[in-house]
Design an enzyme around this catalytic site. Structure first.
Site, PDB file in Angstrom:
ATOM      1  N   LEU A 128       0.853  -1.181   0.000  1.00  0.00           N
ATOM      2  CA  LEU A 128       0.000   0.000   0.000  1.00  0.00           C
ATOM      3  C   LEU A 128       0.892   1.234   0.000  1.00  0.00           C
ATOM      4  O   LEU A 128       1.928   1.258   0.676  1.00  0.00           O
ATOM      5  CB  LEU A 128      -0.896   0.030   1.249  1.00  0.00           C
ATOM      6  CG  LEU A 128      -1.904  -1.110   1.422  1.00  0.00           C
ATOM      7  CD1 LEU A 128      -2.610  -0.982   2.770  1.00  0.00           C
ATOM      8  CD2 LEU A 128      -2.914  -1.137   0.292  1.00  0.00           C
ATOM      9  N   ASP A 129       0.492   2.260  -0.742  1.00  0.00           N
ATOM     10  CA  ASP A 129       1.235   3.518  -0.704  1.00  0.00           C
ATOM     11  C   ASP A 129       1.270   4.045   0.724  1.00  0.00           C
ATOM     12  O   ASP A 129       0.373   3.775   1.521  1.00  0.00           O
ATOM     13  CB  ASP A 129       0.559   4.562  -1.605  1.00  0.00           C
ATOM     14  CG  ASP A 129       0.660   4.217  -3.082  1.00  0.00           C
ATOM     15  OD1 ASP A 129       1.520   3.394  -3.436  1.00  0.00           O
ATOM     16  OD2 ASP A 129      -0.141   4.776  -3.859  1.00  0.00           O
ATOM     17  N   GLN A 130       2.284   4.839   1.018  1.00  0.00           N
ATOM     18  CA  GLN A 130       2.439   5.380   2.361  1.00  0.00           C
ATOM     19  C   GLN A 130       1.217   6.175   2.803  1.00  0.00           C
ATOM     20  O   GLN A 130       0.811   6.126   3.959  1.00  0.00           O
ATOM     21  CB  GLN A 130       3.694   6.256   2.426  1.00  0.00           C
ATOM     22  CG  GLN A 130       4.056   6.715   3.828  1.00  0.00           C
ATOM     23  CD  GLN A 130       5.484   7.213   3.927  1.00  0.00           C
ATOM     24  OE1 GLN A 130       6.358   6.765   3.210  1.00  0.00           O
ATOM     25  NE2 GLN A 130       5.720   8.155   4.822  1.00  0.00           N
TER      26      GLN A 130
END
Length: 277
Positions: A128-130
């Site tokens: 997942l993106d930050q």
């Protein structure tokens, strides 16, 4: 290490590993050489048909993952069995380290949980993106990692996200099929590009507000920033996602949440649906 119950008459160990689980030749060879599959601690013939309900044991050396554990596990575990866990990754936390100095990522916290419970292996199946919070699937042994990786590739792990986007999308649902590639003018940004990687996003509008709407999104592929790029391409960037043309919010965050994971469990032979509150 774990027990598997044969769920159909006549299935052999060879068929289970090669046909049902579709493990690679290398891992199958290693399991055979290690005599890793037994029944009641006795060696098993790999091509012998087994009765439904037969319990077979797997015992093999599991390598240690090299994520440095945090002092405490400060992420929420939403689901866990002996093969995998599903964790709720907070917004602002990276999925995994990108440099030796990264020691507070989701996988660092997961490793603390694993070590506290007597294990030493954990590898994320997707990322997942930050800036995205929500559900992340983690494999707890190499066989699970191999199978879950394939399931991600074959789109049999259904990942659902909720996003609040700017404006009101005219259609109630739709599919975006636009290839995604790197932006030559920006190190981390992605763009819709005919020379990029194949990417497919399905969306459904679930709530409409004045100036925004909430969509539920299902990923068919998993490209970097895929939902963010595709929604911006529609002309409806995610609220707060300034990298893709949205107005800045007071929090400075964008509104993207991985709300559900659903799949047929390859080891338990049952449906697993996990939701994030």
């Amino acid at each position: 290490m774990f027990t598997y119950t044969i769920n159909e008459n006549g299935l052999t160990v060879e068929e289970l590993l090669r046909t049902k689980w579709r493990l690679g030749k290398k891992i199958v060879h290693e399991l055979r050489m290690a005599k890793a599959v037994t029944i009641s601690d006795e060696p098993i013939l790999w091509k012998e048909p087994l009765d439904k309900g037969t319990k077979i044991q797997f015992a093999f050396d599991v390598p240690a993952s090299n994520y440095e554990p945090t002092t405490e596990c400060n992420v929420v575990i939403r689901y866990e069995d002996e093969h995998c866990l599903i964790v709720s990754k907070p917004k602002g936390m990276a999925t995994h380290p990108n440099s030796p100095d990264d020691k507070n990522t989701c996988m660092n916290h997961v490793m603390r949980h694993i070590l506290n419970n007597g294990g030493h292996y954990a590898e994320h199946v997707h990322r997942l993106d930050q800036g995205t919070n929500g559900l992340l699937l983690v494999a707890k042994h190499p066989i699970a990692k191999s199978i879950f990786d394939r399931m991600i590739e074959e789109k049999t792990i259904i990942r659902t996200y909720a996003a609040e986007v700017q404006g009101n999308i005219r259609t109630d649902s739709g599919t975006i099929r636009e290839a995604i590639g790197k932006d030559r003018h920006h190190n981390t940004r992605r763009v819709v590009s005919p020379t990029g990687q194949h990417a497919v996003t399905h969306y459904e509008v679930v709530n409409r507000y004045k100036g925004t709407c909430v969509v539920h999104v299902v990923l068919e592929t998993g490209r970097t920033h895929q939902i963010r790029v595709h929604m911006a391409h529609l002309g409806h960037p995610i609220v707060g996602d300034t990298m893709y043309g949205a107005r800045e919010t007071s929090s400075g965050d964008y509104a993207l949440h991985a709300i559900q994971l659903a799949f047929e469990h390859p080891f338990l032979n049952e449906s697993v649906v996990v939701k994030d509150q």
